[in-house]
Scaffold this motif. Structure first.
Motif, PDB file in Angstrom:
ATOM      1  N   ALA A 182      39.802  24.448 -41.567  1.00  0.00           N
ATOM      2  CA  ALA A 182      38.597  24.149 -41.002  1.00  0.00           C
ATOM      3  C   ALA A 182      37.570  23.923 -41.992  1.00  0.00           C
ATOM      4  CB  ALA A 182      38.499  24.982 -39.737  1.00  0.00           C
ATOM      5  N   HIS A 183      36.644  22.718 -41.978  1.00  0.00           N
ATOM      6  CA  HIS A 183      35.623  22.549 -42.940  1.00  0.00           C
ATOM      7  C   HIS A 183      34.776  21.517 -42.272  1.00  0.00           C
ATOM      8  CE1 HIS A 183      38.483  19.526 -44.274  1.00  0.00           C
ATOM      9  NE2 HIS A 183      37.465  19.077 -44.709  1.00  0.00           N
ATOM     10  N   ARG A 184      33.473  21.704 -43.095  1.00  0.00           N
ATOM     11  CA  ARG A 184      32.344  20.667 -42.566  1.00  0.00           C
ATOM     12  C   ARG A 184      31.719  20.104 -43.752  1.00  0.00           C
ATOM     13  NH1 ARG A 184      27.234  21.106 -41.003  1.00  0.00           N
ATOM     14  NH2 ARG A 184      27.429  23.381 -40.874  1.00  0.00           N
ATOM     15  N   MET A 185      31.504  19.056 -44.076  1.00  0.00           N
ATOM     16  CA  MET A 185      30.887  18.412 -45.216  1.00  0.00           C
ATOM     17  C   MET A 185      29.406  17.788 -44.688  1.00  0.00           C
ATOM     18  SD  MET A 185      33.598  16.499 -47.412  1.00  0.00           S
ATOM     19  CE  MET A 185      33.778  15.122 -46.407  1.00  0.00           C
ATOM     20  N   GLN A 186      28.264  17.965 -45.453  1.00  0.00           N
ATOM     21  CA  GLN A 186      27.197  17.668 -44.918  1.00  0.00           C
ATOM     22  C   GLN A 186      26.372  17.158 -46.207  1.00  0.00           C
ATOM     23  OE1 GLN A 186      25.273  18.355 -41.793  1.00  0.00           O
ATOM     24  NE2 GLN A 186      23.927  16.892 -42.801  1.00  0.00           N
TER      25      GLN A 186
ATOM     26  N   ILE B 237      28.055  20.833 -53.790  1.00  0.00           N
ATOM     27  CA  ILE B 237      28.534  20.257 -54.673  1.00  0.00           C
ATOM     28  C   ILE B 237      27.269  19.184 -55.359  1.00  0.00           C
ATOM     29  CG2 ILE B 237      30.200  18.441 -55.143  1.00  0.00           C
ATOM     30  CD1 ILE B 237      32.034  19.960 -52.988  1.00  0.00           C
ATOM     31  N   LYS B 238      27.342  19.149 -56.546  1.00  0.00           N
ATOM     32  CA  LYS B 238      26.305  18.365 -57.133  1.00  0.00           C
ATOM     33  C   LYS B 238      26.733  17.060 -58.310  1.00  0.00           C
ATOM     34  CE  LYS B 238      22.807  22.008 -56.461  1.00  0.00           C
ATOM     35  NZ  LYS B 238      21.671  22.796 -57.367  1.00  0.00           N
ATOM     36  N   GLU B 239      28.087  17.316 -58.485  1.00  0.00           N
ATOM     37  CA  GLU B 239      28.570  16.277 -59.253  1.00  0.00           C
ATOM     38  C   GLU B 239      29.908  15.817 -58.656  1.00  0.00           C
ATOM     39  OE1 GLU B 239      30.582  17.990 -62.828  1.00  0.00           O
ATOM     40  OE2 GLU B 239      30.315  19.959 -62.040  1.00  0.00           O
ATOM     41  N   PRO B 240      30.545  14.725 -59.168  1.00  0.00           N
ATOM     42  CA  PRO B 240      31.648  14.339 -58.701  1.00  0.00           C
ATOM     43  C   PRO B 240      32.719  15.128 -58.718  1.00  0.00           C
ATOM     44  CG  PRO B 240      30.555  12.442 -60.176  1.00  0.00           C
ATOM     45  CD  PRO B 240      29.924  13.797 -60.033  1.00  0.00           C
ATOM     46  N   THR B 241      33.490  15.220 -57.614  1.00  0.00           N
ATOM     47  CA  THR B 241      34.376  16.441 -57.156  1.00  0.00           C
ATOM     48  C   THR B 241      35.519  15.923 -56.591  1.00  0.00           C
ATOM     49  OG1 THR B 241      32.762  18.052 -57.559  1.00  0.00           O
ATOM     50  CG2 THR B 241      34.577  18.739 -56.704  1.00  0.00           C
ATOM     51  N   LEU B 242      36.792  16.779 -56.873  1.00  0.00           N
ATOM     52  CA  LEU B 242      37.905  16.405 -55.909  1.00  0.00           C
ATOM     53  C   LEU B 242      38.074  17.649 -55.444  1.00  0.00           C
ATOM     54  CD1 LEU B 242      40.668  15.098 -55.169  1.00  0.00           C
ATOM     55  CD2 LEU B 242      41.719  16.119 -57.204  1.00  0.00           C
ATOM     56  N   ILE B 243      38.276  17.402 -53.972  1.00  0.00           N
ATOM     57  CA  ILE B 243      38.512  18.742 -53.057  1.00  0.00           C
ATOM     58  C   ILE B 243      39.870  18.536 -52.339  1.00  0.00           C
ATOM     59  CG2 ILE B 243      37.649  20.089 -51.225  1.00  0.00           C
ATOM     60  CD1 ILE B 243      34.753  18.533 -51.807  1.00  0.00           C
ATOM     61  N   ILE B 244      40.825  19.542 -52.411  1.00  0.00           N
ATOM     62  CA  ILE B 244      42.144  19.294 -51.665  1.00  0.00           C
ATOM     63  C   ILE B 244      42.297  20.570 -50.871  1.00  0.00           C
ATOM     64  CG2 ILE B 244      44.545  18.949 -51.748  1.00  0.00           C
ATOM     65  CD1 ILE B 244      44.020  17.350 -54.405  1.00  0.00           C
TER      66      ILE B 244
ATOM     67  N   LEU C  45      26.489  17.398 -51.949  1.00  0.00           N
ATOM     68  CA  LEU C  45      27.020  17.616 -50.814  1.00  0.00           C
ATOM     69  C   LEU C  45      27.134  19.121 -50.347  1.00  0.00           C
ATOM     70  CD1 LEU C  45      28.835  15.901 -48.558  1.00  0.00           C
ATOM     71  CD2 LEU C  45      30.950  16.743 -50.158  1.00  0.00           C
ATOM     72  N   ALA C  46      26.850  19.672 -49.275  1.00  0.00           N
ATOM     73  CA  ALA C  46      27.193  21.037 -48.899  1.00  0.00           C
ATOM     74  C   ALA C  46      28.541  21.058 -48.106  1.00  0.00           C
ATOM     75  CB  ALA C  46      25.900  21.396 -47.944  1.00  0.00           C
ATOM     76  N   LEU C  47      29.312  22.043 -48.671  1.00  0.00           N
ATOM     77  CA  LEU C  47      30.610  22.374 -48.223  1.00  0.00           C
ATOM     78  C   LEU C  47      30.610  23.792 -47.383  1.00  0.00           C
ATOM     79  CD1 LEU C  47      33.667  21.214 -47.762  1.00  0.00           C
ATOM     80  CD2 LEU C  47      34.164  22.481 -50.110  1.00  0.00           C
TER      81      LEU C  47
ATOM     82  N   HIS D  66      39.693  15.033 -50.520  1.00  0.00           N
ATOM     83  CA  HIS D  66      38.153  14.488 -50.393  1.00  0.00           C
ATOM     84  C   HIS D  66      38.009  14.343 -51.856  1.00  0.00           C
ATOM     85  CE1 HIS D  66      37.275  15.568 -46.351  1.00  0.00           C
ATOM     86  NE2 HIS D  66      37.594  16.802 -46.507  1.00  0.00           N
ATOM     87  N   LEU D  67      37.392  13.081 -52.125  1.00  0.00           N
ATOM     88  CA  LEU D  67      36.915  12.659 -53.555  1.00  0.00           C
ATOM     89  C   LEU D  67      35.791  12.157 -53.501  1.00  0.00           C
ATOM     90  CD1 LEU D  67      38.490  12.447 -56.209  1.00  0.00           C
ATOM     91  CD2 LEU D  67      39.173  10.037 -55.694  1.00  0.00           C
ATOM     92  N   VAL D  68      34.845  13.074 -54.015  1.00  0.00           N
ATOM     93  CA  VAL D  68      33.108  12.788 -54.083  1.00  0.00           C
ATOM     94  C   VAL D  68      33.034  11.990 -55.201  1.00  0.00           C
ATOM     95  CG1 VAL D  68      31.124  13.875 -53.834  1.00  0.00           C
ATOM     96  CG2 VAL D  68      32.879  14.899 -52.611  1.00  0.00           C
TER      97      VAL D  68
END
Length: 271
Positions: free
Chosen positions: A71-75, A58-65, A46-48, A39-41
């Protein structure tokens, strides 16, 4: 070929876009492709979550791998939503794949050396353009390779072959193994190559990489053999190129490693 490139060639990392745009509301991993995910924000808050609990806001541009899937959810936390690029990831089982952390989370502010690729990816992902799918696919693959290099250069991996590349003596041993796959390496000879005693070298190698030196030698040879077979090389020439005296010894080693004969593996790989 440098050592990290050889490890990447064995792992065959691949990224495939499955979403780009504005996320309003939530997105659950169970609704997307299985396996690894990136995921590239680009913007937004975003709440992870994992399966039940909040992991991070997540309050700044972020890379999540999640290289191996999780298992996860983004809100989205704002009405304006979040701009995100999401891709599924695939890796071939290999020392590099096993060395990757379960979670990689890096603010884009820490990835200044990757900023040109990320900027191009964002430019392509959020408005229709000619050849968009092809361009995004190649940029995602490039980004994934650069992230792996970033992990090594910044010593982010605590164990496995990627951590070993930051240890000069182990890095040298891995280098010679990949440079001369047909050489009949022994633990003593590898230890001598890096200026260590046999016992200290074997213990350090096993502790950091997670397998004995000669087990790593065998796996590296046979992963190379798979690639050579797929390129159309006959078994007789492949076995010599990766250090086996004949096709019988090669086939036995291959079957011990992968639970399948080279011929049957090739048939499956080509279908």
């Amino acid at each position: 070929m440098d050592t990290l490139s050889a490890l990447i060639a064995h792992a065959e990392p691949k990224a495939n876009l499955f979403f780009s745009g504005n996320l309003c509301g939530s997105s659950d991993s169970s609704n997307h492709p299985t396996g690894g995910v990136l995921h590239l924000v680009r913007s937004g808050e975003l709440a992870l979550y994992n399966q039940t609990n909040l992991v991070q806001i997540i309050k700044e541009p972020t890379l999540i791998i999640y290289p191996k899937g999780k298992a996860h959810r983004m809100q989205s936390k704002t009405l304006a939503g979040c701009d995100v690029v999401c891709a599924s990831l695939t890796f071939k089982d290999s020392p590099l794949y096993r060395a990757l952390p379960d979670t990689i989370m890096l603010p884009l502010s820490q990835l200044t050396n990757l900023s040109h690729v990320i900027t191009m990816l964002f430019s392509e992902a959020f408005k229709p353009r000619f050849a968009q799918s092809a361009v995004i696919s190649n940029l995602l693959d490039l980004l994934l390779l650069l992230v792996i290099r970033h992990l090594v250069e910044n010593k982010i991996c605590g164990a496995g072959v990627l951590a070993a590349l930051s240890e000069s003596k182990l890095a040298k041993a891995i280098e010679v193994i990949h440079q001369q796959p047909d050489h009949p390496w022994t633990v003593e000879e590898l230890a001598k190559q890096v200026g260590m005693s046999r016992a200290r070298f074997a213990a350090l190698f096993h502790r950091i990489i997670g397998q004995p030196p000669l087990s790593y030698v065998t796996e590296s040879r046979l992963l190379l053999a798979q690639k050579l077979l797929l390129m159309g090389n006959p078994i007789k020439s492949v076995c010599l190129e990766v250090g086996y005296s004949g096709s019988v010894a090669f086939s036995r080693a291959f079957q011990r490693q992968f639970d399948i004969t080279p011929k049957n593996w090739l048939k499956q790989a080509q279908t």
